[in-house]
Design an enzyme around this catalytic site. Structure first.
Site, PDB file in Angstrom:
ATOM      1  N   THR A  61      60.918   7.064  -1.569  1.00 27.35           N
ATOM      2  CA  THR A  61      61.570   6.669  -0.318  1.00 27.35           C
ATOM      3  C   THR A  61      60.649   6.896   0.870  1.00 27.35           C
ATOM      4  O   THR A  61      60.754   6.215   1.891  1.00 27.35           O
ATOM      5  CB  THR A  61      62.881   7.446  -0.131  1.00 27.35           C
ATOM      6  N   TYR A 120      61.509  14.347 -12.514  1.00 29.56           N
ATOM      7  CA  TYR A 120      62.116  13.118 -11.988  1.00 29.56           C
ATOM      8  C   TYR A 120      62.088  12.069 -13.087  1.00 29.56           C
ATOM      9  O   TYR A 120      61.023  11.570 -13.459  1.00 29.56           O
ATOM     10  CB  TYR A 120      61.327  12.650 -10.764  1.00 29.56           C
ATOM     11  N   LYS A 151      65.938  15.484 -11.647  1.00 23.87           N
ATOM     12  CA  LYS A 151      66.558  14.388 -10.909  1.00 23.87           C
ATOM     13  C   LYS A 151      66.719  13.256 -11.910  1.00 23.87           C
ATOM     14  O   LYS A 151      65.731  12.656 -12.355  1.00 23.87           O
ATOM     15  CB  LYS A 151      65.679  13.955  -9.730  1.00 23.87           C
ATOM     16  N   ILE A 164      69.708  13.990  -5.187  1.00 19.63           N
ATOM     17  CA  ILE A 164      68.582  13.653  -4.321  1.00 19.63           C
ATOM     18  C   ILE A 164      68.870  12.253  -3.827  1.00 19.63           C
ATOM     19  O   ILE A 164      68.856  11.295  -4.598  1.00 19.63           O
ATOM     20  CB  ILE A 164      67.235  13.762  -5.053  1.00 19.63           C
TER      21      ILE A 164
END
Length: 290
Positions: free
Chosen positions: A49, A136, A164, A206
């Protein structure tokens, strides 16, 4: 040693740019304060992001350093440290540790698609750096899924504190929770799945949407009696954030809500007029704008 426990909302913060596509640190400071004021548990800097692939090495270091300094221990700071080279990931981890982040976010190596054994060996090496690690799992971007058994194996490492999970596979997430119990925190990597993830006992998210609505996301994890109402309010908004991918759409949303400018660096391109109009129509329906 007691592992770091992650609970609640961790905002995957955007990296704001000005019209010359340079990092806008004044805007970044305002975004940090906006998040902290609205009770998030932490800020994730230099993730996808945050357009990290488009940041130079100096910019990567500078942004993390800036966020750590401005947050000043008020909430946790997690820094993205992924690479498809284990040696580069180790360099990133060492740098992040030296800059004082609380944890790092590390994906499976992308594009070169290692086996599960390769993934385990990748994280074992990073574990040696001695900083808390959030795995992740985002197979849509990396091209490889970190399986539940692999997550369980990794959860035994001293510095693996959380995952995540952005596979979108609910059965896999249930399997991870059953295998890992409370040995690591399990965080949703997709805003639209926070309700089912919460039901199966996951700890937080998240979040991309919390760039624009941090208080509502935070309330989801504070007030049990409001969970479904908040989920219902957020669901369509969460889905809309990926009309043109991330962070193109969320930056457009932030521009509509006067939170920051909507400049993105190539190869990303600004949102289309259709996307802007779709977001405005949705935000009016939800009472976010007039």
């Amino acid at each position: 040693m007691t592992k770091l426990k992650l609970k609640g909302v961790f905002t995957a913060i955007v990296t704001p740019f000005n019209k010359d596509y340079e990092i806008d640190y004044i805007a970044l400071e305002k975004l940090i304060e906006f998040q902290i004021e609205n009770k998030v548990s932490g800020i994730v800097v230099c993730g996808t992001t945050g357009e990290t692939p488009t940041l130079s090495n100096d910019e990567y270091k500078s942004v993390i350093e800036f966020v750590v300094k401005k947050v000043n221990k008020r909430v946790l700071v997690i820094a993205g440290a992924s690479s498809n080279s284990t040696l580069k990931a180790l360099e990133n981890a060492k740098l992040c540790k030296s800059l004082g982040v609380d944890a790092i976010l590390v994906s499976a190596p992308y594009y070169n698609k290692p086996t599960q054994k390769g993934i385990i060996m990748h994280f074992e090496k990073i574990n040696e750096i001695g900083i808390p690690i959030v795995i992740y799992n985002v197979p849509s971007r990396t091209g490889v899924n970190i399986l539940a058994d692999t997550t369980y194996t990794l959860s035994k490492l001293e510095n693996i504190v959380a995952i995540k999970e952005a596979s979108g596979i609910i059965e896999q997430m249930i399997d991870i929770k059953l295998k890992c119990k409370d040995s690591i925190s399990i965080l949703s990597g997709e805003d639209h799945l926070i309700m089912p993830m919460s039901v199966i006992g996951c700890d937080g998210v998240i979040s991309v949407v919390s760039n624009i609505l941090p208080k509502i996301l935070s309330d989801f994890y504070i007030y049990d009696e409001k969970k479904y109402e908040i989920h219902e309010f957020l669901y369509e908004i969460s889905r809309s954030m990926f009309i043109e991918g991330n962070p193109v759409t969320v930056k457009e949303a932030m521009s509509i809500l006067d939170l920051c400018e909507n400049y993105v660096r190539l190869p990303l391109a600004n949102a289309s007029e259709n996307t802007t109009n779709t977001l405005k129509e949705l935000f009016r329906k939800k009472g976010l704008i007039q």
